[in-house]
Design a protein around this motif. Structure first.
Motif, PDB file in Angstrom:
ATOM      1  N   SER A  86      71.805  73.605  46.114  1.00 54.92           N
ATOM      2  CA  SER A  86      73.012  73.544  46.945  1.00 54.92           C
ATOM      3  C   SER A  86      74.059  74.581  46.565  1.00 54.92           C
ATOM      4  O   SER A  86      75.152  74.589  47.123  1.00 54.92           O
ATOM      5  CB  SER A  86      73.621  72.146  46.887  1.00 54.92           C
ATOM      6  OG  SER A  86      73.987  71.804  45.565  1.00 54.92           O
ATOM      7  N   TYR A  89      76.440  76.492  49.079  1.00 50.54           N
ATOM      8  CA  TYR A  89      77.576  75.890  49.770  1.00 50.54           C
ATOM      9  C   TYR A  89      78.908  76.339  49.167  1.00 50.54           C
ATOM     10  O   TYR A  89      79.956  76.069  49.739  1.00 50.54           O
ATOM     11  CB  TYR A  89      77.499  74.364  49.742  1.00 50.54           C
ATOM     12  CG  TYR A  89      76.350  73.814  50.563  1.00 50.54           C
ATOM     13  CD1 TYR A  89      76.306  73.991  51.939  1.00 50.54           C
ATOM     14  CD2 TYR A  89      75.321  73.120  49.955  1.00 50.54           C
ATOM     15  CE1 TYR A  89      75.259  73.486  52.693  1.00 50.54           C
ATOM     16  CE2 TYR A  89      74.272  72.601  50.697  1.00 50.54           C
ATOM     17  CZ  TYR A  89      74.243  72.786  52.063  1.00 50.54           C
ATOM     18  OH  TYR A  89      73.204  72.287  52.798  1.00 50.54           O
ATOM     19  N   SER A 127      72.859  66.506  49.425  1.00 47.46           N
ATOM     20  CA  SER A 127      73.060  66.529  50.867  1.00 47.46           C
ATOM     21  C   SER A 127      73.315  65.108  51.350  1.00 47.46           C
ATOM     22  O   SER A 127      73.009  64.134  50.651  1.00 47.46           O
ATOM     23  CB  SER A 127      71.843  67.117  51.582  1.00 47.46           C
ATOM     24  OG  SER A 127      70.743  66.263  51.443  1.00 47.46           O
ATOM     25  N   HIS A 131      70.512  63.070  56.209  1.00 52.13           N
ATOM     26  CA  HIS A 131      69.733  64.277  56.481  1.00 52.13           C
ATOM     27  C   HIS A 131      68.348  64.175  55.865  1.00 52.13           C
ATOM     28  O   HIS A 131      68.208  63.810  54.701  1.00 52.13           O
ATOM     29  CB  HIS A 131      70.426  65.525  55.912  1.00 52.13           C
ATOM     30  CG  HIS A 131      71.680  65.882  56.617  1.00 52.13           C
ATOM     31  ND1 HIS A 131      72.629  66.691  56.051  1.00 52.13           N
ATOM     32  CD2 HIS A 131      72.151  65.570  57.843  1.00 52.13           C
ATOM     33  CE1 HIS A 131      73.626  66.843  56.883  1.00 52.13           C
ATOM     34  NE2 HIS A 131      73.360  66.166  57.985  1.00 52.13           N
ATOM     35  N   ASP A 135      65.937  68.717  57.583  1.00 52.88           N
ATOM     36  CA  ASP A 135      67.298  69.039  58.021  1.00 52.88           C
ATOM     37  C   ASP A 135      67.994  69.926  56.982  1.00 52.88           C
ATOM     38  O   ASP A 135      68.662  70.900  57.340  1.00 52.88           O
ATOM     39  CB  ASP A 135      68.139  67.772  58.205  1.00 52.88           C
ATOM     40  CG  ASP A 135      67.699  66.900  59.366  1.00 52.88           C
ATOM     41  OD1 ASP A 135      67.068  67.419  60.320  1.00 52.88           O
ATOM     42  OD2 ASP A 135      67.988  65.677  59.306  1.00 52.88           O
ATOM     43  N   VAL A 136      67.844  69.564  55.721  1.00 49.49           N
ATOM     44  CA  VAL A 136      68.465  70.330  54.636  1.00 49.49           C
ATOM     45  C   VAL A 136      67.888  71.742  54.613  1.00 49.49           C
ATOM     46  O   VAL A 136      68.622  72.723  54.479  1.00 49.49           O
ATOM     47  CB  VAL A 136      68.281  69.614  53.279  1.00 49.49           C
ATOM     48  CG1 VAL A 136      68.784  70.469  52.125  1.00 49.49           C
ATOM     49  CG2 VAL A 136      68.971  68.253  53.287  1.00 49.49           C
ATOM     50  N   ARG A 138      66.584  73.454  57.114  1.00 51.03           N
ATOM     51  CA  ARG A 138      67.100  74.209  58.261  1.00 51.03           C
ATOM     52  C   ARG A 138      68.566  74.610  58.058  1.00 51.03           C
ATOM     53  O   ARG A 138      68.981  75.684  58.478  1.00 51.03           O
ATOM     54  CB  ARG A 138      66.933  73.411  59.551  1.00 51.03           C
ATOM     55  CG  ARG A 138      65.499  73.410  60.070  1.00 51.03           C
ATOM     56  CD  ARG A 138      65.397  72.778  61.452  1.00 51.03           C
ATOM     57  NE  ARG A 138      65.634  71.336  61.427  1.00 51.03           N
ATOM     58  CZ  ARG A 138      64.702  70.434  61.140  1.00 51.03           C
ATOM     59  NH1 ARG A 138      63.471  70.815  60.870  1.00 51.03           N
ATOM     60  NH2 ARG A 138      64.991  69.150  61.149  1.00 51.03           N
ATOM     61  N   GLU A 139      69.327  73.756  57.418  1.00 54.73           N
ATOM     62  CA  GLU A 139      70.741  74.046  57.184  1.00 54.73           C
ATOM     63  C   GLU A 139      70.929  75.131  56.119  1.00 54.73           C
ATOM     64  O   GLU A 139      71.774  76.013  56.266  1.00 54.73           O
ATOM     65  CB  GLU A 139      71.447  72.757  56.748  1.00 54.73           C
ATOM     66  CG  GLU A 139      72.925  72.922  56.471  1.00 54.73           C
ATOM     67  CD  GLU A 139      73.560  71.601  56.084  1.00 54.73           C
ATOM     68  OE1 GLU A 139      73.796  70.777  56.985  1.00 54.73           O
ATOM     69  OE2 GLU A 139      73.801  71.399  54.884  1.00 54.73           O
ATOM     70  N   ARG A 140      70.131  75.079  55.061  1.00 54.71           N
ATOM     71  CA  ARG A 140      70.333  75.985  53.925  1.00 54.71           C
ATOM     72  C   ARG A 140      69.671  77.347  54.094  1.00 54.71           C
ATOM     73  O   ARG A 140      70.159  78.330  53.541  1.00 54.71           O
ATOM     74  CB  ARG A 140      69.815  75.344  52.641  1.00 54.71           C
ATOM     75  CG  ARG A 140      70.644  74.172  52.185  1.00 54.71           C
ATOM     76  CD  ARG A 140      70.099  73.628  50.883  1.00 54.71           C
ATOM     77  NE  ARG A 140      70.833  72.438  50.457  1.00 54.71           N
ATOM     78  CZ  ARG A 140      70.531  71.742  49.383  1.00 54.71           C
ATOM     79  NH1 ARG A 140      69.517  72.097  48.619  1.00 54.71           N
ATOM     80  NH2 ARG A 140      71.240  70.677  49.063  1.00 54.71           N
TER      81      ARG A 140
END
Length: 181
Positions: A86, A89, A127, A131, A135-136, A138-140
């Motif tokens: 993470s 972020y 996260s 999610h 999902d994580v 695709r987001e990251r």
């Protein structure tokens, strides 16, 4: 191989949980003659708890805040830094890592990551619990790609080959011929 002036003094590894940052990082540090720092371990030492325990008791945002505090205070020079997934972020962390040296995104497809993470103990992924792992991912992924100075596809390669490939990419003029032997 000793750390020469051609080898970066800091190499940071980013990527999803299960990408191999810790495993590749240790090998890369040995090849490059650098120290190794696993920031997930630094977070756990500072908190006196595992990443999963932090997420379970304080939530994913607390883990991200602790990750930022640890990474902003961790000495970076002469090290390979294996970051938590993470880390992307935090723009403050990413600016610090980019200023210190190359940032390598260990790119692995979702299917391979899912298999690796399912086979391991709970990892304390920072996260929202609503999610899914997909999902994580695709987001990251766009964040990893944005911050990376080099993207290394490593789903099929072994960790030693991945470490050698990274060193070849970040060392101007290639590697000395002894490869640390």
């Amino acid at each position: 191989m000793q750390n020469s002036s051609a080898t970066p003094r800091t190499i940071s590894l980013i990527g999803m949980p299960g990408a191999g940052k810790s495993t590749v990082g240790v090998l890369l540090a040995k090849l490059a003659g650098l120290d190794f720092s696993d920031t997930d371990l630094g977070i756990q030492r500072r908190a006196g708890a595992t990443l999963q325990e932090i997420v379970d008791t304080q939530g994913h945002l607390a883990l991200r805040a602790l990750e930022e505090a640890v990474l902003l205070s961790t000495p970076l020079e002469n090290s390979v830094i294996a970051t938590g997934g993470s880390v992307v972020y935090s723009s403050a962390i990413m600016q610090r890592l980019r200023a210190a040296g190359p940032v390598i995104y260990l790119q692995v497809d979702l299917e391979t990551l899912s298999l690796r993470v399912a086979a391991a103990p709970p990892r304390g992924i920072a996260s929202d619990s609503a999610h899914s792992f997909a999902d994580v991912y695709r987001e990251r992924t766009p964040l990893y790609e944005r911050y990376a100075s080099h993207i290394i596809a490593c789903a099929d390669g072994d960790p030693q080959q991945t470490a050698l490939h990274i060193l070849q990419r970040v060392t101007p003029g290639g590697l000395p011929t002894d490869h640390g032997r």
